[in-house]
Design a protein around this motif. Structure first.
Motif, PDB file in Angstrom:
ATOM      1  N   PRO A  28       0.839  -1.205   0.000  1.00  0.00           N
ATOM      2  CA  PRO A  28       0.000   0.000   0.000  1.00  0.00           C
ATOM      3  C   PRO A  28       0.872   1.252   0.000  1.00  0.00           C
ATOM      4  CG  PRO A  28      -0.586  -1.476   1.813  1.00  0.00           C
ATOM      5  CD  PRO A  28       0.645  -2.025   1.163  1.00  0.00           C
ATOM      6  N   VAL A  29       0.461   2.224  -0.801  1.00  0.00           N
ATOM      7  CA  VAL A  29       1.214   3.467  -0.900  1.00  0.00           C
ATOM      8  C   VAL A  29       0.345   4.596  -0.376  1.00  0.00           C
ATOM      9  CG1 VAL A  29       2.357   5.064  -2.493  1.00  0.00           C
ATOM     10  CG2 VAL A  29       2.450   2.612  -2.911  1.00  0.00           C
ATOM     11  N   ALA A  30       0.919   5.429   0.473  1.00  0.00           N
ATOM     12  CA  ALA A  30       0.183   6.591   0.968  1.00  0.00           C
ATOM     13  C   ALA A  30       0.024   7.588  -0.167  1.00  0.00           C
ATOM     14  CB  ALA A  30       0.943   7.226   2.136  1.00  0.00           C
ATOM     15  N   ILE A  31      -1.170   8.154  -0.292  1.00  0.00           N
ATOM     16  CA  ILE A  31      -1.430   9.129  -1.358  1.00  0.00           C
ATOM     17  C   ILE A  31      -0.824  10.457  -0.937  1.00  0.00           C
ATOM     18  CG2 ILE A  31      -3.216  10.374  -2.614  1.00  0.00           C
ATOM     19  CD1 ILE A  31      -4.989   7.891  -2.208  1.00  0.00           C
ATOM     20  N   GLU A  32       0.012  10.977  -1.800  1.00  0.00           N
ATOM     21  CA  GLU A  32       0.677  12.241  -1.512  1.00  0.00           C
ATOM     22  C   GLU A  32       0.356  13.215  -2.631  1.00  0.00           C
ATOM     23  OE1 GLU A  32       4.822  11.492  -1.004  1.00  0.00           O
ATOM     24  OE2 GLU A  32       4.488   9.852   0.372  1.00  0.00           O
ATOM     25  N   GLU A  33       0.293  14.467  -2.278  1.00  0.00           N
ATOM     26  CA  GLU A  33       0.046  15.513  -3.268  1.00  0.00           C
ATOM     27  C   GLU A  33       1.381  15.957  -3.861  1.00  0.00           C
ATOM     28  OE1 GLU A  33      -2.877  16.703  -4.365  1.00  0.00           O
ATOM     29  OE2 GLU A  33      -3.872  15.206  -3.143  1.00  0.00           O
ATOM     30  N   GLU A  34       1.896  15.179  -4.788  1.00  0.00           N
ATOM     31  CA  GLU A  34       3.157  15.497  -5.452  1.00  0.00           C
ATOM     32  C   GLU A  34       2.925  15.370  -6.951  1.00  0.00           C
ATOM     33  OE1 GLU A  34       6.030  12.825  -3.813  1.00  0.00           O
ATOM     34  OE2 GLU A  34       6.023  13.798  -1.877  1.00  0.00           O
ATOM     35  N   PRO A  35       2.425  16.430  -7.595  1.00  0.00           N
ATOM     36  CA  PRO A  35       2.061  16.339  -9.012  1.00  0.00           C
ATOM     37  C   PRO A  35       3.243  16.043  -9.934  1.00  0.00           C
ATOM     38  CG  PRO A  35       1.913  18.608  -8.222  1.00  0.00           C
ATOM     39  CD  PRO A  35       2.213  17.747  -7.035  1.00  0.00           C
ATOM     40  N   LYS A  50       5.450  13.728  -9.478  1.00  0.00           N
ATOM     41  CA  LYS A  50       5.754  12.299  -9.472  1.00  0.00           C
ATOM     42  C   LYS A  50       5.033  11.590 -10.600  1.00  0.00           C
ATOM     43  CE  LYS A  50       7.236  10.282  -5.233  1.00  0.00           C
ATOM     44  NZ  LYS A  50       6.931   9.392  -4.151  1.00  0.00           N
ATOM     45  N   ASN A  51       5.722  10.659 -11.205  1.00  0.00           N
ATOM     46  CA  ASN A  51       5.126   9.836 -12.253  1.00  0.00           C
ATOM     47  C   ASN A  51       4.173   8.843 -11.595  1.00  0.00           C
ATOM     48  OD1 ASN A  51       4.529   8.251 -14.434  1.00  0.00           O
ATOM     49  ND2 ASN A  51       6.651   7.896 -15.025  1.00  0.00           N
ATOM     50  N   GLU A  52       2.964   8.679 -12.143  1.00  0.00           N
ATOM     51  CA  GLU A  52       1.979   7.780 -11.527  1.00  0.00           C
ATOM     52  C   GLU A  52       2.418   6.327 -11.566  1.00  0.00           C
ATOM     53  OE1 GLU A  52      -2.117   8.192 -12.314  1.00  0.00           O
ATOM     54  OE2 GLU A  52      -2.016  10.359 -12.414  1.00  0.00           O
ATOM     55  N   GLU A  53       3.280   5.945 -12.497  1.00  0.00           N
ATOM     56  CA  GLU A  53       3.758   4.573 -12.570  1.00  0.00           C
ATOM     57  C   GLU A  53       4.606   4.206 -11.348  1.00  0.00           C
ATOM     58  OE1 GLU A  53       3.969   3.889 -17.371  1.00  0.00           O
ATOM     59  OE2 GLU A  53       5.787   4.405 -16.289  1.00  0.00           O
ATOM     60  N   ASP A  54       5.161   5.200 -10.690  1.00  0.00           N
ATOM     61  CA  ASP A  54       5.988   4.958  -9.512  1.00  0.00           C
ATOM     62  C   ASP A  54       5.152   4.689  -8.267  1.00  0.00           C
ATOM     63  OD1 ASP A  54       8.177   5.411 -11.086  1.00  0.00           O
ATOM     64  OD2 ASP A  54       8.430   7.497 -10.476  1.00  0.00           O
ATOM     65  N   GLN A  55       3.829   4.789  -8.358  1.00  0.00           N
ATOM     66  CA  GLN A  55       2.965   4.648  -7.196  1.00  0.00           C
ATOM     67  C   GLN A  55       2.896   3.225  -6.657  1.00  0.00           C
ATOM     68  OE1 GLN A  55       1.448   7.132  -5.499  1.00  0.00           O
ATOM     69  NE2 GLN A  55       2.495   8.565  -6.815  1.00  0.00           N
ATOM     70  N   VAL A  56       2.874   2.214  -7.527  1.00  0.00           N
ATOM     71  CA  VAL A  56       2.693   0.836  -7.075  1.00  0.00           C
ATOM     72  C   VAL A  56       4.050   0.155  -6.895  1.00  0.00           C
ATOM     73  CG1 VAL A  56       1.655  -1.404  -7.581  1.00  0.00           C
ATOM     74  CG2 VAL A  56       0.490   0.695  -8.267  1.00  0.00           C
TER      75      VAL A  56
END
Length: 123
Positions: free
Chosen positions: A61-68, A70-76
């Protein structure tokens, strides 16, 4: 795209902690001498086969952060599986799902149903 022996599994995507296994023949023995006795296989509680393809692993699980930026692919992110392609797996049939692919039988097995792996590596 023409399907060949080298790329026939390329279009298959194994999800999460699942592993695609090609079962061995009932009397097949590995080079190191590992095999399941016929009595065990007849009861169909335990089976063995070779790992063909693995999923990415357990999702973290990744905490949702407000960092526009960041590439969304790096989330998982994933915790990788212990099983690797080419391993011989001994697994519980109760956790396996049988599938047919190109007229051959395979099992999709969660990593939790695998009891043991034999890996051909130099020790």
């Amino acid at each position: 795209m023409r399907i060949t022996a080298e790329n026939r599994f390329k279009k298959l995507v194994v999800i999460g902690d699942r592993i695609l296994i090609k079962p061995t023949k009932p009397d097949e023995k590995t080079a190191s001498g590992l095999y399941l006795p016929p009595g065990v296989q007849e009861k169909e509680k335990v089976q063995q086969g070779y790992v063909i393809k693995t999923g990415p692993g357990y999702a973290i699980p990744v905490a949702i952060e407000e960092e526009p930026w960041k590439n969304e692919e790096d989330q998982v992110k994933y915790v990788p599986l212990q099983a690797k392609e080419g391993d011989l797996a001994i697994f519980l049939m109760s956790g396996a799902t049988e599938v047919m692919y190109e007229d051959e039988k395979y099992f999709i097995v969660p990593q939790g149903a695998i009891l043991m792996l034999e890996r051909e590596e130099d020790l």
